[in-house]
Design an enzyme around this catalytic site. Structure first.
Site, mmCIF file in Angstrom:
data_model
loop_
_atom_site.group_PDB
_atom_site.id
_atom_site.type_symbol
_atom_site.label_atom_id
_atom_site.label_comp_id
_atom_site.label_asym_id
_atom_site.label_seq_id
_atom_site.Cartn_x
_atom_site.Cartn_y
_atom_site.Cartn_z
ATOM 1 N N GLU A 1 -4.793 7.996 -2.811
ATOM 2 C CA GLU A 1 -5.266 6.703 -2.314
ATOM 3 C C GLU A 1 -5.527 5.735 -3.473
ATOM 4 O OE1 GLU A 1 -5.101 6.195 0.826
ATOM 5 O OE2 GLU A 1 -6.238 4.345 1.183
ATOM 6 N N HIS B 1 1.740 4.716 -2.682
ATOM 7 C CA HIS B 1 1.839 6.160 -2.402
ATOM 8 C C HIS B 1 3.204 6.695 -2.838
ATOM 9 C CE1 HIS B 1 -1.901 6.854 -0.271
ATOM 10 N NE2 HIS B 1 -1.663 5.926 0.649
ATOM 11 N N HIS C 1 0.836 -1.202 0.000
ATOM 12 C CA HIS C 1 0.000 0.000 0.000
ATOM 13 C C HIS C 1 0.879 1.263 0.000
ATOM 14 C CE1 HIS C 1 -3.647 2.351 1.215
ATOM 15 N NE2 HIS C 1 -2.733 3.119 1.776
ATOM 16 N N GLU C 2 1.827 1.305 0.916
ATOM 17 C CA GLU C 2 2.688 2.496 1.011
ATOM 18 C C GLU C 2 3.570 2.627 -0.229
ATOM 19 O OE1 GLU C 2 1.886 4.626 3.182
ATOM 20 O OE2 GLU C 2 0.616 3.269 4.346
#
Lengths: 499, 499
Positions: B294, B268, B264-265
């Site tokens: 997101e 980003h 997930h990170e």
């Protein structure tokens, strides 16, 4: 008391706290850049740093600060408040005196000089570096003239780093050191004694070295809740009374190097961590300038960390950290104090010859800035002085005048504070022993509390409340003097080398 | 081109770069605070952050910026330049509209609320939290009224986080999700299929988990020269196109959790690292707002990281990282997609039920801010909605309305961007597959370049050049829609649960 504080004083402090916080933020960004930042981060980081430094300068030189200083200067203030105003005024006036354009020119020329210096050093060729050095000298003379056109420019630049001891005192101390240390170093060189090198034949893992550094920081009472140890290419200390971090670096063939560096940085950090927390962001919560700061690092590095009882206290730890090393405490002590009288490089120097490296550069940069020496003549003068003071002559400029980075940063006047701090360390340590009695037994037992309390009481808790000369005199009962350092050095090295 | 750039535009950009660099510096200081700062550093750090944030606000709302905006608005500008002016104007106007006093009041009340929330959560007692929540709601209504007194305050607050999709679009999407996901989740709950839990009986060392996270970041093409991985209590991403760092955290009993968080990170960070370097410090070098950000994290977390081919590609690595786990790729894939339909806690939720947690808080905070719901009624409404949407009812406020910190930060309008981003991720991923063909084979082979190039081209390189709605439409050829997410979810979970 606080209810009666003049408004102008409060305004001044509010404005200054922002300046101070910007300075602290610059510190965090620089620490990050040297310790944790990934390689690619440079371009963004330099823009961030340039914005913060620019804003700091703007806020410090703002008219509001000038007005608040004027108003506070006329108000009824306590002694402490007057000290605060004195410190802020000094910073404000120096910053306001120099045109922003000149600052930027120095910054741009330094960037250029840094690259030129690197290549000149690689080629061992000072002549490549000479033109940009000449330019920097000229720019710094201009800089000094903006601050005070009526005084020797070097004296003005020196005060950037050590505002209160005065160049005359510095010169007296450095000359006396030169005059007394040169024969002492000669005598050491002539001595039949050779100090041991118990680490000479091994290599020592970084992990073991780091564990030992951590252990010794813990023994010294480093507050890990307010600090950390990391690795960087040059050891440094960064932070304040709430968060003060040290770095070190490990040489696989010389574990003494990291150990010494770690203890040195501990001294810097221990000073910052002893500043009053409630005064954070004001001059009363800020450390005194470079010579005092260096006195704290040198006191721990040399008077504690290179003492016989200290090595007695850590000999077991050292032996168990490094398999194959079975030197006893006495051997370790003597190894840690070996004099390298044929060494040409400052950062590799021992406690004694170190100051000759400083004095050579000091004498040269003073004469350069004051116009008594031409840039082109620097390498010859450098080499002559090394021969005269240390009995060695550099074979080329890389191991001579080009060895250190500082001039390419445009910094002149900074170097002497290294030696002035060592001298101050000896005076403070002697005064502490005068007050507390002989500290050897405590150090041998790994008990540093009395010494630490003494330093907290006499140095750290005052922040920048007193001028450097006042601070020394209050702590030691006499004016700043080279006496104690020379006594210490003569006795210690006389003993080590059977002189 | 640059020679013809109007002076006002250049001035505006110079001023904005300082604002932007202050924001970046705040980012570095916050990263340090969460990752490297020793515990005791807090008091100094909050003063530093407060100084930098205050200065950022002052510079952003400065009259010079207002004047430069006016002048630039009248100048002849390119489309890109007009986009820059649009973005700066938006930031400036929002910041300038709200009195500094109100900002400080919200900040002070949030600090208080944070403590009250912690204790209320510990006691599972919403009534303790109610008064300060009421106060925050009132302050945020005031805040919204300063920005635009003529619109629903929640719509105004929502735009703080997602300026261009519009609350109406958001509501349409969220309602449709609610209407279609509730029956899907019910069907999953009713299904006879139970997905495997191959990690259920072991504990997994942090070191192994970290090694695996690093390996997978490397496989995904994370640029370690411009990034790093650290541990923090909540995973987050911080940085810019030169230096963008991720954090994760390791649960000893659930290695999937860290893995998912890391991917997930990565999403980003990969977005920030794809912003144009030459535009650093300007809106063209800044990421679009929260829903787009997101979308990038969710695309990597879900569409790649929770896909069957991805688990086929990393199954060997996972098995060799964790001794005793001999699940095959299919088992791992199904384990990573298990639906927790009796879970009450958002941060523990799976890809499907997650959005119900978001929708509950969204509906409640919207009604609270718009005055359609009283604070005292919140827990009952919360519990009813959980029962209605997820078929579970919290037994107390700690596992109900008090579970998340965001309201105590005074943040309302932030939550929906989580779901809006997931929806956008599905739409972008579908468009990428439309352009590139089926990506499963590439993912199975660990080849992400085509997808990454597509994202760079269609999303990252534009910075904030386009409004969110424009960006989505340009990238996908159609307006923002929930269609693709619902199709994806229905197909995937229908398949997993034999629906």
């Amino acid at each position: 008391m606080s209810a009666e504080t003049p408004q102008a004083y409060d305004d001044l402090l509010d404005a200054y706290r922002r300046v101070s916080n910007l300075g602290s933020a610059v510190g965090v960004l620089s620490w990050d850049q040297q310790v944790t930042m990934p390689e690619g981060g440079g371009p963004a980081r330099s823009q961030q740093l340039s914005t913060l430094s620019g804003l700091k300068h703007e806020l410090l030189t703002d008219d509001e600060v000038a007005d608040a200083l004027d108003a506070a200067g006329e108000a009824e203030l306590s002694d402490e408040q007057r000290a605060v105003v004195r410190e802020i005024r000094r910073e404000h006036e120096r910053a306001a005196a120099v045109p922003q354009e000149l600052i930027e020119q120095i910054s741009a020329t330094s960037s250029e000089a840094l690259e030129v210096w690197e290549s000149a050093k690689a080629d061992a060729d000072f002549s490549q570096f000479a033109p940009v050095l000449d330019e920097l000298v000229e720019l710094r003379r201009e800089y000094a003239a903006h601050i005070d056109p009526d005084r020797d420019p070097y004296a003005v630049l020196f005060e950037e780093y050590e505002p209160y001891l005065g160049l005359e005192t510095a010169e007296t101390v450095l000359e006396r050191l030169r005059d007394e240390l040169v024969p002492l170093i000669e005598a050491v060189g002539d001595s039949d004694v050779t100090l041991p090198e118990p680490f000479a034949d091994g290599t020592y893992s970084e992990q073991r070295q780091e564990d030992l550094s951590r252990e010794i920081l813990t023994d010294l009472g480093y507050d890990w809740d307010r600090g950390r140890l990391d690795v960087s290419s040059h050891p440094f200390t960064s932070g304040n009374q709430f968060d003060c971090r040290v770095t070190t670096r490990f040489l696989s063939e010389d574990p003494l190097s990291a150990l010494t560096a770690t203890i040195h940085e501990f001294g810097h950090a221990f000073y910052n961590l002893g500043l009053p927390q409630e005064e954070y962001g004001t001059p009363l919560g800020a450390s005194r300038d470079l010579s005092v700061h260096e006195s704290q690092s040198r006191l721990w590095e040399n008077h504690v960390g290179r003492s016989r009882p200290f090595w007695e206290s850590i000999a077991d730890d050292v032996r168990s950290a490094f398999e194959g090393v079975d030197a006893d405490a006495d051997t370790l002590y003597r190894a840690a104090n070996r004099v390298y009288d044929d060494n040409l490089i400052r950062v590799d120097a021992d406690e004694l010859t170190y100051h000759m490296h400083i004095i050579v550069r000091f004498e040269i940069e003073r004469d350069l800035i004051n116009g008594d020496l031409a840039v082109e003549d620097v390498p010859a003068v450098w080499n002559d002085k090394y021969e005269q003071y240390l009995g060695v002559r550099p074979e080329n400029d890389a191991e001579g005048v080009l060895q250190d980075i500082h001039w390419s940063h445009g910094n002149f006047g900074y170097f002497p504070t290294y030696t002035l701090g060592s001298v101050m360390a000896a005076q403070l340590y002697a005064a502490a022993e005068d007050d507390l009695g002989d500290l050897d037994g405590a150090i041998r037992d790994g008990e540093f509390e009395d010494l630490q309390t003494w330093l907290r009481e006499n140095v750290h808790r005052h922040g920048a409340r007193y001028r450097t000369d006042e601070l020394v005199e209050r702590a030691t009962g006499e004016p700043y003097t080279a006496e104690y350092f020379l006594e210490y050095a003569t006795e210690k090295y006389g003993d080590l080398y059977d002189l």
